[in-house]
Design an enzyme around this catalytic site. Sequence first.
Site, PDB file in Angstrom:
ATOM      1  N   MET A  98      -7.725 -11.841  -3.197  1.00 25.36           N
ATOM      2  CA  MET A  98      -7.227 -11.585  -4.558  1.00 25.36           C
ATOM      3  C   MET A  98      -7.309 -12.848  -5.415  1.00 25.36           C
ATOM      4  SD  MET A  98      -3.947  -9.170  -3.716  1.00 25.36           S
ATOM      5  CE  MET A  98      -3.389  -9.888  -2.188  1.00 25.36           C
ATOM      6  N   GLY A 151      -6.990  -0.190   2.543  1.00 28.20           N
ATOM      7  CA  GLY A 151      -8.203  -0.972   2.786  1.00 28.20           C
ATOM      8  C   GLY A 151      -7.952  -2.099   3.786  1.00 28.20           C
ATOM      9  N   GLY A 152      -8.938  -2.409   4.592  1.00 27.04           N
ATOM     10  CA  GLY A 152      -8.832  -3.525   5.540  1.00 27.04           C
ATOM     11  C   GLY A 152      -7.789  -3.246   6.595  1.00 27.04           C
ATOM     12  N   ASP A 153      -6.904  -4.213   6.816  1.00 32.47           N
ATOM     13  CA  ASP A 153      -5.774  -4.016   7.723  1.00 32.47           C
ATOM     14  C   ASP A 153      -4.558  -3.628   6.878  1.00 32.47           C
ATOM     15  OD1 ASP A 153      -4.531  -4.676  10.559  1.00 32.47           O
ATOM     16  OD2 ASP A 153      -3.157  -5.376   9.007  1.00 32.47           O
ATOM     17  N   LYS A 193      -4.104   1.295  -7.002  1.00 30.16           N
ATOM     18  CA  LYS A 193      -3.560   0.429  -8.059  1.00 30.16           C
ATOM     19  C   LYS A 193      -4.702  -0.205  -8.826  1.00 30.16           C
ATOM     20  CE  LYS A 193       0.526  -1.157  -5.627  1.00 30.16           C
ATOM     21  NZ  LYS A 193       0.160  -1.285  -4.241  1.00 30.16           N
ATOM     22  N   VAL A 212      -2.075  -6.682   6.083  1.00 28.08           N
ATOM     23  CA  VAL A 212      -2.532  -7.945   5.498  1.00 28.08           C
ATOM     24  C   VAL A 212      -2.485  -7.752   3.983  1.00 28.08           C
ATOM     25  CG1 VAL A 212      -4.481  -9.525   5.209  1.00 28.08           C
ATOM     26  CG2 VAL A 212      -3.991  -8.564   7.457  1.00 28.08           C
ATOM     27  N   ASP A 256      -5.877   4.330  -0.971  1.00 29.75           N
ATOM     28  CA  ASP A 256      -5.854   3.387  -2.097  1.00 29.75           C
ATOM     29  C   ASP A 256      -7.260   2.991  -2.557  1.00 29.75           C
ATOM     30  OD1 ASP A 256      -6.709   1.191  -0.605  1.00 29.75           O
ATOM     31  OD2 ASP A 256      -4.705   0.359  -0.332  1.00 29.75           O
TER      32      ASP A 256
HETATM   33  N1  SAH Z   1      -5.372  -5.255   3.376  1.00 23.67           N
HETATM   34  C1  SAH Z   1      -6.612  -5.750   2.836  1.00 23.67           C
HETATM   35  C2  SAH Z   1      -6.399  -6.764   1.725  1.00 23.67           C
HETATM   36  C3  SAH Z   1      -5.720  -6.203   0.515  1.00 23.67           C
HETATM   37  S1  SAH Z   1      -5.610  -7.372  -0.775  1.00 23.67           S
HETATM   38  C4  SAH Z   1      -7.464  -6.336   3.962  1.00 23.67           C
HETATM   39  O1  SAH Z   1      -6.976  -6.545   5.066  1.00 23.67           O
HETATM   40  O2  SAH Z   1      -8.651  -6.544   3.723  1.00 23.67           O
HETATM   41  C5  SAH Z   1      -7.066  -7.040  -1.703  1.00 23.67           C
HETATM   42  C6  SAH Z   1      -8.055  -8.161  -1.590  1.00 23.67           C
HETATM   43  O3  SAH Z   1      -8.776  -8.047  -0.370  1.00 23.67           O
HETATM   44  C7  SAH Z   1      -9.126  -8.172  -2.658  1.00 23.67           C
HETATM   45  O4  SAH Z   1      -8.680  -8.776  -3.858  1.00 23.67           O
HETATM   46  C8  SAH Z   1     -10.195  -9.009  -1.995  1.00 23.67           C
HETATM   47  O5  SAH Z   1      -9.895 -10.384  -2.034  1.00 23.67           O
HETATM   48  C9  SAH Z   1     -10.089  -8.548  -0.559  1.00 23.67           C
HETATM   49  N2  SAH Z   1     -11.060  -7.474  -0.255  1.00 23.67           N
HETATM   50  C10 SAH Z   1     -10.800  -6.214   0.106  1.00 23.67           C
HETATM   51  N3  SAH Z   1     -11.943  -5.527   0.333  1.00 23.67           N
HETATM   52  C11 SAH Z   1     -12.945  -6.381   0.120  1.00 23.67           C
HETATM   53  C12 SAH Z   1     -14.373  -6.298   0.189  1.00 23.67           C
HETATM   54  N4  SAH Z   1     -15.013  -5.171   0.550  1.00 23.67           N
HETATM   55  N5  SAH Z   1     -15.080  -7.404  -0.103  1.00 23.67           N
HETATM   56  C13 SAH Z   1     -14.490  -8.559  -0.439  1.00 23.67           C
HETATM   57  N6  SAH Z   1     -13.155  -8.701  -0.527  1.00 23.67           N
HETATM   58  C14 SAH Z   1     -12.393  -7.634  -0.249  1.00 23.67           C
END
Ligand code: SAH
Length: 285
Positions: free
Chosen positions: A169, A87-89, A57, A92, A35
Amino acid sequence: MSGKVYIVGGGCGSYELLTLKAKEVLDICDCVIYDRLVDNSILQFCNEKAELVYLGKEHGNPELQDTIHKTILKYALQNKTVVRLKGGDPLVFGRGGEELDFLYDNNIKFEIVPGISSSIASCEYAGIPLTYRNISRSFHVFTAHAMSEYNHLDFATISKLEGTLIFLMGIANLEKIVNGLMENGKSKSSQASIVENACRPNQRVIVGTLENIVSLSKENKIKSPATIIVGDVVQFQNKFSWYDKMPLSGKSVLITRDKKRANILYNRLISLGAQCHSLPMIDIE
Ligand code: SAH
């Protein structure tokens, strides 16, 4: 027999925060469906034969979730090992739960590989401890997506929380968040910070209070992806910031080396804080 699907967290920002487990599954999979928030530097760990499918998206696009489900199913039914890289977890926000529901309903085997969420990593790369003895005994993560439609954040309750508040977000709704907190009793002098592009070489951090964070954000033209952090722990940011003090922080480097060899240099420069762009000018056979 269908293939297995790995729902994988890609961590926050560049490849350095990827887990060993994630790297392992990228190395054995047949297909990666990734994504928008997955950093391109992570794709270097996909095995050479893996098919890479980008399904990000851009600004919403609600129909895309259905396409994502169908694409995952298509490959899984071909008995392929699929990595759904998020991205991230993976669980989440970002609708990871719905993807699990879909796999469950279709009887597809899956594994979940946790990732380092931006909710945590953004604070730490900015130098803000999520908790601190006698100052913050909890942290709370909220989605501030589509607040105008559902207005689902209960600011009367949230404003009473003593711990660190983290909103994802939330940039489009920053003013609503700040007003929601102040109108429900949070002091206008509460410390607040925004971390844009966390854990990436172009990370920016702004620090203020609930009273001035909206104007600071406008002045600095802060854009998504960014996290909003509210709480007393923001006071440590100045003292504990470290990522902007790396030897090559703030520097951009264009790497013109042959593609096969560029990665080594790329990875070393990134680990020193530089922003790298790869533009191979030669190709060594
Ligand atoms: N699953 C993801 C979050 C998805 S929602 C996680 O655990 O990080 C997407 C939101 O995550 C973005 O709108 C922003 O608020 C945050 N986000 C994701 N990557 C980021 C980054 N590198 N820097 C700052 N905020 C980030």
